[in-house]
Each structure stands twice: as C-alpha cells, then as structure tokens.
Scaffold this active site. Structure first.
Site, PDB file in Angstrom:
ATOM      1  N   LYS A 194       0.855  -1.190   0.000  1.00  0.00           N
ATOM      2  CA  LYS A 194       0.000   0.000   0.000  1.00  0.00           C
ATOM      3  C   LYS A 194       0.895   1.245   0.000  1.00  0.00           C
ATOM      4  O   LYS A 194       1.968   1.245   0.615  1.00  0.00           O
ATOM      5  CB  LYS A 194      -0.884  -0.052   1.258  1.00  0.00           C
ATOM      6  N   SER A 216      -9.520  -0.708   7.032  1.00  0.00           N
ATOM      7  CA  SER A 216      -9.006  -0.523   5.669  1.00  0.00           C
ATOM      8  C   SER A 216      -8.326  -1.729   5.034  1.00  0.00           C
ATOM      9  O   SER A 216      -8.012  -1.705   3.845  1.00  0.00           O
ATOM     10  CB  SER A 216      -8.044   0.656   5.624  1.00  0.00           C
ATOM     11  N   SER A 250      -9.774   1.894   3.025  1.00  0.00           N
ATOM     12  CA  SER A 250      -8.939   2.669   2.137  1.00  0.00           C
ATOM     13  C   SER A 250      -8.026   1.833   1.245  1.00  0.00           C
ATOM     14  O   SER A 250      -7.582   2.302   0.212  1.00  0.00           O
ATOM     15  CB  SER A 250      -8.082   3.636   2.957  1.00  0.00           C
TER      16      SER A 250
HETATM   17  N1  GLN Z   1     -12.837   3.604   6.490  1.00  0.00           N
HETATM   18  C1  GLN Z   1     -12.194   3.969   7.710  1.00  0.00           C
HETATM   19  C2  GLN Z   1     -11.959   5.447   7.751  1.00  0.00           C
HETATM   20  O1  GLN Z   1     -12.230   6.077   6.802  1.00  0.00           O
HETATM   21  C3  GLN Z   1     -10.956   3.168   7.908  1.00  0.00           C
HETATM   22  C4  GLN Z   1      -9.693   3.823   7.584  1.00  0.00           C
HETATM   23  C5  GLN Z   1      -8.516   2.921   7.775  1.00  0.00           C
HETATM   24  O2  GLN Z   1      -8.610   1.835   8.300  1.00  0.00           O
HETATM   25  N2  GLN Z   1      -7.369   3.425   7.387  1.00  0.00           N
HETATM   26  O3  GLN Z   1     -11.518   5.966   8.714  1.00  0.00           O
END
Ligand code: GLN
Length: 510
Positions: A82, A181, A157
């Site tokens: 990532k 994410s 994400s």
């Molecule tokens: N979807 C979650 C957020 O927007 C998770 C983000 C993540 O795990 N980096 O905060």
C-alpha cells in the site's frame, strides 16, 4: 505450466514451485508484471510499478537458490505494498498530492523484513488519501475499480492492495488498518485481509493516521497465504513504542491445522455472535451468507454463543471522534516545507501563507474535513465534551470485549453491512460512507486481531465474514478463518479470471 497460470497460484504454491525448481522467481515476477500491464489500465490498483526493482530481487533469489543458499520459504514470491508504506528510493504518496514527488530515504520496518525475506516488491497500491475512506474514491489519483464489477468500488482505504490481489496481479499485498481498511476491501473483493493484534506488526514507516489504532497487515487470496505473510512481518521492533515483545507462534501452522484435524476441526471452539453487529443496517444477502456460514461452522464442531455487547453499538461514534483527532495531529507535519508539494502563495510570502497554500492545494476534501473536525475535537470546550467522552467509551468497550473473550474463543460477524457499492453512491454523504466501518472499527478500538475471509457470493459480488480474536489470539483467529474458507472457493469465482473482458461482461447483468 503455461506462464499465464502462474498468476492464479497462491503464494504458498508458488513458494513450493520455486523451491522445487519448477519455475524461477524471474518467471513468476514477469508473469505478475505482464498481468499488471494487461489488467491494471482498467483496474487502477497500482500507483507505481517497480519493474526494475522487482526483477532485480527475483534475479538475486534465483542466483542464491542456484548457489544452494538457504532462503526464506517465501523468497521469490512477489508482493505489492500500500502506498502509505514508506519505501526507500520508491515514491510514497499515500495517494495524496501533498506527497507527490517525495522519494523516501528509508524503509519501513516491515519493508526491511520483506526485503530480508527476498520477496520481489512489484509496486505501490492505490488507496483513499492518507487512508481516509471506504471506497478509494478519495485517492488523488483516481479510484480503483472492483475486479468483480468495474462499476463498483473495491472498498477502502486499501482498495488498491485488495484489487491487485483479487485481479490476480499479485498473490500477496500489504495493507494498513485503522478502522477497517484491510478488512472491508477484502470483503468487497473476495480476498482475505488481516488486521493483526495492535503492536504485533511494527508501525515504523507506515504513514501515521490514527496512531493508537493503526496496524499493517496481510492481504492474500487464501488464509494460509495471509498467515505466512504475517509470519514475515510480525515481531518486536524497538523503533515502535507500542511494539509487543512477544514470541508469536507460527500463523501459517495455525492456518494449516484445520485441514489435518478431521471432520470437526472446530470441536470445542466457541464463536460469539454479537447482537449489535447485525440488524436493519445489514443487507439481506449479507445476513443470509453470514447465517449459512454459521451453520457450516456448527457442522464443523463449533458452538455458537449469543453476545449482547451494547458498547459495540456506539463504537463507530467513538472511532469517528478519536481517529480524526489523532489524524489532525499526525498530518500537521505535511506543511509544504518538509515533504513533497510546495505551493508558493501570492505575495506577501510568509511561512503561514506558504503552508496554507500548500495544504489547501495538496489535501483533498475528506482529509480537510477530518483535519478540521479533529482539530475541533481537541480544542478547548470540545475536548472534555467529545474527545474525553469518546476515550471513556473506548475504555469501557475494551473492558466489554475482554470480558466477552472469557466466554468465547472468537467473535464473528459480517465484515461489512453491504457488498461492494457503486461509484458515487456514498460520496455526497460522509456519514453514509462512515457507516461502512460499523463492524470493523471495534477491533481497532480494542486492539484485537480481526480478519475478513470470503464466505460466499451474493448477486455476483463477494461477501466477507469477519473473525475477531482476543489480543494476541491471532493464531486462533487464523484457525477459525481457515475453516470458513473451506466452505467455498470465492476468489476463483471472480470474473476477472478471464481478464478484463470477463469482468466487463459480468458487470452488465447486475
Ligand atoms: N474507512 C475507515 C476510515 O475512513 C478506515 C480507515 C482505515 O482503516 N485506514 O476511517
């Protein structure tokens, strides 16, 4: 074996073939790079492909093997990272304009570990900017498309890592999970995604989002592959203040154990089903898949225990106070002075105006929203009323979970309330997007290991099943997940197996 078949193999199969001398790492890496060239123009999982770097590592592996050197069992198996994982000499943007052009002078600890094990790193994957989001639509470089249906989001994400693995561009990838994410994209793409116990994997060199929640972890198509990758990256690191000094057992062994444990590999295992993690917010198909998987697990010997954990019902609210607060502080260092983008303001040029111009142009709307909101949560008057209150909820939630694990071995739930949604569906309403994280955020708040494993296909889209273990119980989690996986081979039902045309064709009739 046809070269094109290599991309459909699991990491452990490839590792075995490499050790047996059936293929070379250069051949395997080439096959992945060719597949990327073929499908990624449509999927957009990669922000950067490091062909040269990957082939260099592959050649080193082949030469070392020819010379009879002792190599790591996964040596030569390609991996993607990532783009919030810091890589020396390779651009790292976290999908933000503000980091465009930044080439880090150091490696994250997990990158050092991956390099030591000699897994060729084929590139950096797309994500929501600074890992804020549930769809990759917040990437500054365009969204990633779900390989199961190109009109739909791959989750976020870490949608890039999930899509790269789901579309057979790479067998392994690294994600990061602050509130889901790794797991939610795994659910959206029919892959396996794991958030290890907080502190199991070093955060050094993972661009910080919510420091008390962040954890990097594996993405793969099989549970055993994910487990083998966790064995590569976990372990104590004195450069991470919260790193756990703990002798982790082999996750790979835990994941492989059920296959040799007879008809009822979950005999004596108690699964907690939380009342608060189901209900109207969940799509019917998701609930149906979850329930049929539970029946399957009961057949395999598991006992189901109902749990009533009221605080899980408000975990999301606490998360969306704590996480932006931490993010607002972590992102203060991106000021147009130290890293990446610098935007000259109209005269008079003062440092304040330069920072404002750089941040104004460099950050996207979701990042700005969270910085503003998070700063507010930490400001006088709001701090006691919201931040401290959210931290109280977090402590009580942790206690509630710890107590729950006294009566069950793992907690199970759907990974996400819905299957992959269409682009644009939730972009106009941030709170709707935030609801995607309702089932995943509790594990981050509690520090528990949690993973998503595919449990079936509904209306042509994959459904994820979440297994949450107690702190340091990653091995138990893997063991249960491996049984879930045995129910159905979801990853290979992906229409992308036929290439881009297959995916486009499938998408038409949904
Ligand atoms: N979807 C979650 C957020 O927007 C998770 C983000 C993540 O795990 N980096 O905060």
């Amino acid at each position: 074996m046809a070269k094109s078949d290599l991309v459909f193999r699991s990491a452990l199969e490839l590792a075995q073939m490499l050790r047996d001398g059936e293929v070379s790492s250069v051949e395997v890496t080439r096959a992945m790079l060719d597949r990327i060239a073929e499908v990624d123009p449509v999927v957009n999982a990669f922000l950067f492909v490091d062909e040269e770097g990957a082939l260099k590592t592959a050649r080193e592996v082949d030469e070392a093997r020819a010379a009879g050197e002792q190599l790591h069992p996964l040596a030569g198996v390609p991996i993607a990272l990532k783009d919030n994982v810091v890589t020396r000499g390779v651009p790292t943007t976290a999908a933000s304009r503000i980091l465009e052009g930044w080439v880090p002078p150091y490696d994250a600890t997990i990158v050092e570990k991956i390099k030591a094990a000699k897994l060729p790193i084929v590139g950096k994957t797309n994500m929501d900017e600074f890992a804020m989001g549930s769809s990759t639509e917040h990437s500054a470089f365009g969204p990633t498309h779900n390989p199961w249906d190109l009109e739909r989001i791959p989750g976020g994400s870490g949608g890039g890592s999930a899509a790269a693995v789901a579309a057979f561009m790479v067998p392994l990838a690294i994600g990061s999970d602050t509130g889901g994410s790794i797991r939610q994209p795994a659910a959206m793409t029919g892959t396996v995604g794991v958030k290890p116990t907080y502190g199991a994997v070093s955060r050094q060199g993972i661009i910080a989002l919510g420091s008390s929640l962040d954890q990097a972890g594996p993405v793969a198509r099989t549970v055993a592959d994910a487990a083998a990758l966790q064995d590569v990256i976990d372990g104590f690191d004195d450069r991470d203040a919260v790193s756990l000094d703990y002798a982790w057992p082999s996750m790979e062994e835990a994941a492989l154990a059920p296959a040799n444990a007879g008809e009822r590999p979950l005999e004596g295992v108690k699964l907690g089903v939380v009342k608060q993690l189901t209900g109207d917010a969940y799509e019917d198909d998701v609930v149906a898949s979850f329930e049929s998987t539970l029946e399957f697990l009961k057949d395999k010997g598991a006992e189901v225990v109902e749990l009533d954990l009221p605080l899980l019902g408000i975990a999301l609210d606490a998360y969306y106070v704590i996480m932006p607060a931490e993010a607002s502080s972590n992102l203060a260092k991106f000021d147009g002075v130290r890293f990446g983008l610098r935007v000259e303001p109209e005269p008079p040029v003062t440092s304040e105006r330069l920072i404002a111009a750089s941040r104004g142009e460099g950050f996207g709307s979701e990042v700005k929203r969270r910085i503003i909101f998070g700063t507010r949560m930490l400001s006088k008057g709001f701090f006691d009323k919201y931040f401290v209150q959210a931290m109280r909820v977090r402590t009580l939630l942790q206690e509630e979970l710890v107590e729950a694990f006294e009566s069950v071995d793992v907690i199970v739930s759907p990974t996400s309330p819905t299957t992959a949604f269409k682009f644009g569906e939730k972009m106009d309403d941030p709170t709707l997007m935030y609801l995607s994280d309702i089932t995943t955020t509790p594990a981050n708040l509690g520090g528990m290991p949690a993973m998503s494993v595919p449990s079936g296909v509904a209306h042509g889209l994959p459904v994820g099943f979440q297994v949450t273990g107690p702190v340091r119980g990653d091995d138990v989690m893997y063991r249960v997940a491996a049984v879930v996986e045995a129910q159905e081979d979801v990853a290979h039902k992906n229409p992308m197996i036929e290439g881009v045309d297959g995916a486009a064709r499938e998408g038409e009739d949904r």
